[in-house]
Design an enzyme around this catalytic site. Structure first.
Site, mmCIF file in Angstrom:
data_model
loop_
_atom_site.group_PDB
_atom_site.id
_atom_site.type_symbol
_atom_site.label_atom_id
_atom_site.label_comp_id
_atom_site.label_asym_id
_atom_site.label_seq_id
_atom_site.Cartn_x
_atom_site.Cartn_y
_atom_site.Cartn_z
ATOM 1 N N LYS A 76 37.845 36.631 42.187
ATOM 2 C CA LYS A 76 36.743 35.802 41.696
ATOM 3 C C LYS A 76 36.491 36.088 40.221
ATOM 4 C CE LYS A 76 31.986 34.487 42.996
ATOM 5 N NZ LYS A 76 30.880 34.733 43.954
ATOM 6 N N SER A 151 28.929 30.961 46.377
ATOM 7 C CA SER A 151 29.510 30.741 45.065
ATOM 8 C C SER A 151 30.987 31.106 44.960
ATOM 9 C CB SER A 151 28.728 31.548 44.024
ATOM 10 O OG SER A 151 28.833 32.946 44.286
ATOM 11 N N SER A 175 27.405 34.270 49.559
ATOM 12 C CA SER A 175 28.448 33.647 48.733
ATOM 13 C C SER A 175 29.876 33.960 49.144
ATOM 14 C CB SER A 175 28.251 34.035 47.263
ATOM 15 O OG SER A 175 27.128 33.377 46.725
#
EC number: 6.3.5.7
Length: 488
Positions: A76, A151, A175
Site C-alpha cells: 500500500k 482505503s 480499511s
C-alpha cells in the site's frame, strides 16, 4: 496467479525461477491494470533485478532464502519504500521517495519477497471506496462499475485480479477488512501493537495497524508471521512475537465458543448479506463450535466516537505536510502563510480537507470536552463491552460489511452513508482487537465477507477458526471473470 505458499515451494525446489514468477506477474498486471487501476507504481525494473538476485542465491546453494522467497507482493502506498515513490495517493506527496524502508518492508525483503509495486488507495487512507485517490479510481475486479472498498483498495483489487498473491494494507477503521470483503479475499487486521507502524504514514496513530491480504488464510498467516513482532523504533509496538501457526489435519472447532453480537446482525444489514453470514455461522456450528447470541450495547455509539477520534488525530498528523520540507509546494505564494494555505488547499483532496477541518474543530478549546473527551469515554465503553463478551466467548462473528460493493460515484456526495458501511469494523479498531474477514458467499454476483473478532493478541486463534471454515467451503477459490483485455 498461484498461492504464495505454492510459489515459494516451487521456487525453493528450482521448478520455477524468481524471474519467471516476476515476469508472469508483470504480464498479468499489463493485461488487467488498465481496467482495474490497482497500482500507483509498478516497479518492473526493481522486481526483475530482485528476482535475478534471488535466483543467483538459490543457484549458489543458499538455504535461507525465506518464507516469501520468490513471492510478488503489492505494498500500500502509505508504507515507506526506499527507491520507490510513497505518495499516499495524494498530490501533496507526488514524487516523494522515502530514504528508508518501513519496518514491515524490511521484513518483507528479509523474507525474500519481491515488491512488485505500490498499491492505489484512498488519499491518506481516508475513505472506504478507492475513489479519493489523486491517481485515479480503483475498480472492483468482480464488477468494474463498482468500488473495491477502501482505503486499501488497490491492495485488495491487486490480489483479487491475480496481479499479486499477497498485499500489505493498513486498517484504521476497516480499511483492510472491508475491501477484502468487497473483493472476495482474506484480510487480517492484527491486534494493535503486534505489527510495527515505523515507516507507515500516520492517519490516526491510536487506530492504524498494518496487515496482510491474500486469497486464502494460509497465505495471510504466512505474511502475518513475517511482519509481526517487536520493534523498538515504534513506541506503540507491544514487543510480542506471535506463536507459530500450524495448519493441518481435519478441521474442527470442537470446544470453541462463538458469540454473535445482535447489534451487528440485525436491522441495517442487507438481507442477502445476513443470509450468507448466517449460513457461514451454521457451517461453524457443524464444525463443532458452540454459537450463542451476545450483545455489544455500546456499538451504536462507536461510529460517532470513531469519527471524532480519527479526524482529531488526522488533523494533528497531517499538519506536517506544509510544502517546506518535502512534497508538493504551491507556486506564486505571496508569503509563508499564503504558501502554507495554497499548498495544503491545492495538495489535499476534498475528503482529506473535510477530515482535517473536522479534526481541528473537535480539538479546539471550546469543543474539546464536548467532542474529543466524550469520544474517548465512549471508546472505553466499547472496550469494556468486548471484555465482557470475551469472558464467555473465544471469538465473535459478524458480517464484515452491512452491504456489498456499491457503484462507483453512488455515495460520493453522501459521505455519511459511506461512513455507515464501517459499522461492523470500527468497534474493533477502537478496542485494538484482531479481526479477519473471510469470503462467505455472494449476493447478486458480489462477494460477501464474514468477520471473526478475537481477544487481544489472539490473532492466531481467529486465523485457525478462519482456516477451519475455509477447509469446508469453496468461496475463497472463486475468481472474477476478467478477460485478458481487462474487461468482463
Amino acid at each position: 496467479m498461484l498461492s504464495a505458499a505454492r510459489l515459494n515451494r516451487l521456487f525453493l525446489a528450482g521448478e520455477l525461477s524468481a524471474v519467471e514468477i516476476a515476469e508472469s506477474a508483470l504480464s498479468r498486471i499489463a493485461q488487467v491494470e488498465p481496467a482495474v487501476g490497482a497500482f500507483i507504481t509498478v516497479a518492473a525494473d526493481h522486481v526483475i533485478e530482485r528476482a535475478k538476485k534471488l535466483d543467483a542465491r538459490r543457484k549458489a546453494g543458499d538455504t535461507e532464502l525465506g518464507p516469501l522467497a520468490g513471492v510478488p507482493i503489492a505494498v500500500k502506498d502509505n508504507i515507506c519504500t526506499s527507491g520507490m515513490e510513497t505518495t499516499c495517493a495524494s498530490r501533496i506527496l507526488k514524487g516523494y521517495v522515502s530514504p528508508f524502508d518501513a519496518t514491515v518492508v524490511e521484513r518483507l525483503r528479509a523474507a525474500g519477497a519481491m515488491i512488485i509495486g505500490k498499491a492505489n488507495m484512498d488519499e491518506f487512507a481516508m475513505g472506504s471506496s478507492g475513489e479519493s485517490s489523486a491517481f485515479g479510481v480503483t475498480r472492483n475486479p468482480w464488477d468494474l462499475e463498482r468500488v473495491p472498498g477502501g482505503s486499501s483498495s488497490g491492495s485488495a483489487a491487486a490480489v483479487a485480479a491475480g496481479e499479486a498473491p499477497l498485499a500489505l494494507g493498513t486498517d484504521t477503521g476497516g480499511s483492510i477488512r472491508q475491501p477484502a470483503a468487497f473483493t472476495g479475499i482474506v484480510g487480517l487486521k492484527p491486534t494493535y501493537g503486534y505489527v510495527s507502524r515505523y515507516g507507515v504514514v500516520a492517519f490516526a496513530s491510536s487506530l492504524d495497524q498494518v496487515g496482510p491480504m491474500g486469497r486464502d488464510v494460509e497465505d495471510v498467516a504466512r505474511l502475518f508471521e513475517v511482519i509481526a513482532g517487536p520493534d523498538r523504533r515504534d513506541a506503540t509496538n507491544a514487543g510480542r512475537t506471535p506463536p507459530a501457526l500450524k495448519f493441518g489435519g481435519e478441521p474442527s472447532l470442537s470446544g470453541v465458543r462463538l458469540g454473535v453480537p445482535k447489534e451487528l446482525l440485525g436491522p441495517g444489514i442487507d438481507p442477502g448479506v445476513k443470509a450468507r453470514v448466517e449460513e457461514a455461522i451454521a457451517q461453524l456450528e457443524e464444525l463443532g463450535a458452540t454459537v450463542e447470541e451476545c450483545s455489544l450495547p455500546s456499538t451504536e455509539y462507536a461510529l460517532s466516537a470513531y469519527y471524532v477520534i480519527a479526524v482529531a488525530e488526522a488533523s494533528s498528523n497531517l499538519a506536517r505536510f506544509d510544502g517546506v520540507r518535502y512534497g508538493y509546494r504551491a507556486a506564486q505564494a505571496g508569503g509563508l502563510h499564503e504558501m502554507y494555505s495554497k499548498t495544503r488547499g491545492e495538495g489535499f483532496g476534498t475528503e482529506v480537507k473535510r477530515r482535517i477541518m473536522l479534526g481541528t474543530y473537535v480539538l479546539s478549546a471550546g469543543h474539546y470536552d464536548a467532542y474529543y473527551r466524550r469520544a474517548q469515554q465512549v471508546r472505553t465503553l466499547v472496550v469494556r463491552d468486548f471484555e465482557r463478551a470475551f469472558e464467555r466467548y473465544d471469538a465473535l462473528v459478524t458480517p464484515t460489511t452491512p452491504f456489498t460493493a456499491w457503484k462507483i460515484g453512488e455515495k460520493v456526495d453522501d459521505p455519511v452513508s459511506m461512513y455507515l458501511g464501517d459499522i461492523c469494523t470500527i468497534p474493533v479498531n477502537l478496542a485494538g482487537l484482531p479481526a479477519v474477514s473471510v469470503p462467505c458467499g455472494f449476493v447478486d454476483g458480489l462477494p460477501v465477507g464474514m468477520q471473526l473478532i478475537g481477544k487481544p493478541f489472539a490473532d492466531t486463534q481467529i486465523l485457525q477458526i478462519a482456516w477451519a471454515y475455509q477447509k469446508v467451503t469453496k468461496h475463497h477459490e472463486a475468481r472474477p471473470a476478467l478477460t485478458e483485455e481487462g474487461g468482463r
